[in-house]
Design an enzyme around this catalytic site. Sequence first.
Site, PDB file in Angstrom:
ATOM      1  N   LYS A 218       0.908  -1.317   0.109  1.00 27.71           N
ATOM      2  CA  LYS A 218      -0.092  -0.235   0.139  1.00 27.71           C
ATOM      3  C   LYS A 218       0.704   1.272  -0.071  1.00 27.71           C
ATOM      4  CE  LYS A 218      -4.300  -2.129   1.934  1.00 27.71           C
ATOM      5  NZ  LYS A 218      -3.557  -3.360   2.508  1.00 27.71           N
TER       6      LYS A 218
HETATM    7  O1  6AU Z   1      -9.366 -11.720   5.501  1.00 25.53           O
HETATM    8  P1  6AU Z   1      -8.659 -11.000   6.695  1.00 25.53           P
HETATM    9  O2  6AU Z   1      -9.414 -10.165   7.304  1.00 25.53           O
HETATM   10  O3  6AU Z   1      -7.937 -11.811   7.610  1.00 25.53           O
HETATM   11  O4  6AU Z   1      -7.625 -10.395   5.919  1.00 25.53           O
HETATM   12  C1  6AU Z   1      -7.829  -9.253   4.791  1.00 25.53           C
HETATM   13  C2  6AU Z   1      -6.481  -8.829   3.881  1.00 25.53           C
HETATM   14  C3  6AU Z   1      -5.586  -7.949   4.950  1.00 25.53           C
HETATM   15  C4  6AU Z   1      -5.711  -6.663   4.714  1.00 25.53           C
HETATM   16  O5  6AU Z   1      -4.638  -5.881   4.873  1.00 25.53           O
HETATM   17  C5  6AU Z   1      -6.299  -6.770   3.320  1.00 25.53           C
HETATM   18  O6  6AU Z   1      -6.776  -7.871   3.018  1.00 25.53           O
HETATM   19  N1  6AU Z   1      -7.171  -5.577   2.930  1.00 25.53           N
HETATM   20  C6  6AU Z   1      -7.125  -4.693   1.733  1.00 25.53           C
HETATM   21  C7  6AU Z   1      -6.139  -5.004   0.925  1.00 25.53           C
HETATM   22  C8  6AU Z   1      -5.687  -6.291  -0.146  1.00 25.53           C
HETATM   23  O7  6AU Z   1      -5.595  -4.099   0.156  1.00 25.53           O
HETATM   24  C9  6AU Z   1      -7.965  -3.741   1.550  1.00 25.53           C
HETATM   25  C10 6AU Z   1      -8.950  -3.583   2.226  1.00 25.53           C
HETATM   26  O8  6AU Z   1      -9.969  -2.681   2.201  1.00 25.53           O
HETATM   27  N2  6AU Z   1      -9.424  -4.428   3.265  1.00 25.53           N
HETATM   28  C11 6AU Z   1      -8.299  -5.456   3.556  1.00 25.53           C
HETATM   29  O9  6AU Z   1      -8.896  -6.236   4.513  1.00 25.53           O
HETATM   30  O10 6AU Z   1      -4.077  -8.379   4.498  1.00 25.53           O
END
Ligand code: 6AU
Length: 386
Positions: A218
């Site tokens: 990011k």
């Molecule tokens: O399924 P989780 O909640 O354990 O993990 C979600 C992953 C984490 C966050 O840093 C990422 O997705 N993420 C992102 C990304 C991919 O950029 C954006 C967002 O809006 N929400 C989010 O959870 O590694």
Amino acid sequence: MVMRRKEAKDYGTKKMIEGVFKTGDNCLIIEDVITSGSSILETVDDLTAEGIKCSEAVVLLNREQGGTEFLKQNGINVHSLLNLTDLMRYLQEEGCVDQKTVNKVSDYLQTTQIDQKALAKSLSKDRLHLSFAERAKVAKNPVAAQLFQIMATKETTLCLAADVTDATALLNLAEQAGPHICALKTHIDIVDDFHRNLITPLQEIAKRHNFVLFEDRKFCDIGKTIELQYSKGMYKISSWAQLVTAHALLGKGVLDVIKKAEGLEKRGVFLLAEASCSGTLIDAKYSKSTLKMAEEYPDLVTGIVCQSPMFLNNPGLIQLTPGVQIDIKADDVDQQYNSPESVVIEKGCDIAVVGRGITKAADTAVAAEKYKKILWDAYLQRIKKN
Ligand code: 6AU
């Protein structure tokens, strides 16, 4: 003289074509560069919708990738002032480029001829109703094309968020989930015992199981700082992560420096346009501006991180959607979850990011396979609905 907007104004006339014209007028289209011809064809569609006739286009530079032939088939004659082969010859004669560069450009043109059938099909349907195999042919970013191919052959749209803090656990997770994923997303700076020696085995696992390494960095800073964060320091992200995430907040510098970096043959960026967490400050205007920025870098941007089908008519771009889990609606901080079926069918997700739904499961391989199957069935249902 009339002008075609990139998108309809959301206020006032809502017209795509601005200027003085009447039904039945003839219009000569003027463009700077022709690659696939799709943008001229879209212009013709909008002009035709206003009752304006078009059969001729003048372009400054023909990139000789099949665009003029494609337009000919669609009833448009293209007249170009220069083609890329001539341009390269002039540049070489003037000593501006060497033979090696001329050969490189010529090889590039040979290998990037457009697939006319796939392009025609993609222009007639929105991305939600096209198969990944079809979208692979129109993707302009090479990692997007690679991902579409992996997705189609492995039958998976699952990206594992491998958010673990131990190097061995990360490798085990990659090994276990490897057969079921198209990408492995890391936050490499959370690994307590990170060492450069972690990267080689990770790359080996990715190669063996055919998935892409994706560092969710990011990036959000001035270009010069991102240039250093991307290539230097302990992690040297540009040397191993084919994909990274970035914010559009500070402007285009981030894309300019990632585009220029060296290291990997193919690289791509996902721009974050919407967030899954509650309390995000991102609003609709910002999301739209992020998408616009992405569309200005088609060779570099792989897709958009978002929670809704905010783009439909750009089938080469991938929608990446995090916040996916079965049965659970939220974590104890701010994360919000949707079910795998609903993100694909209702929210336009192409690749779903699943973290704790898999990493906290008793058997990560079984959990990854389960998510993979639910997501893939939902995708099949979505493209069949056409
Ligand atoms: O399924 P989780 O909640 O354990 O993990 C979600 C992953 C984490 C966050 O840093 C990422 O997705 N993420 C992102 C990304 C991919 O950029 C954006 C967002 O809006 N929400 C989010 O959870 O590694």
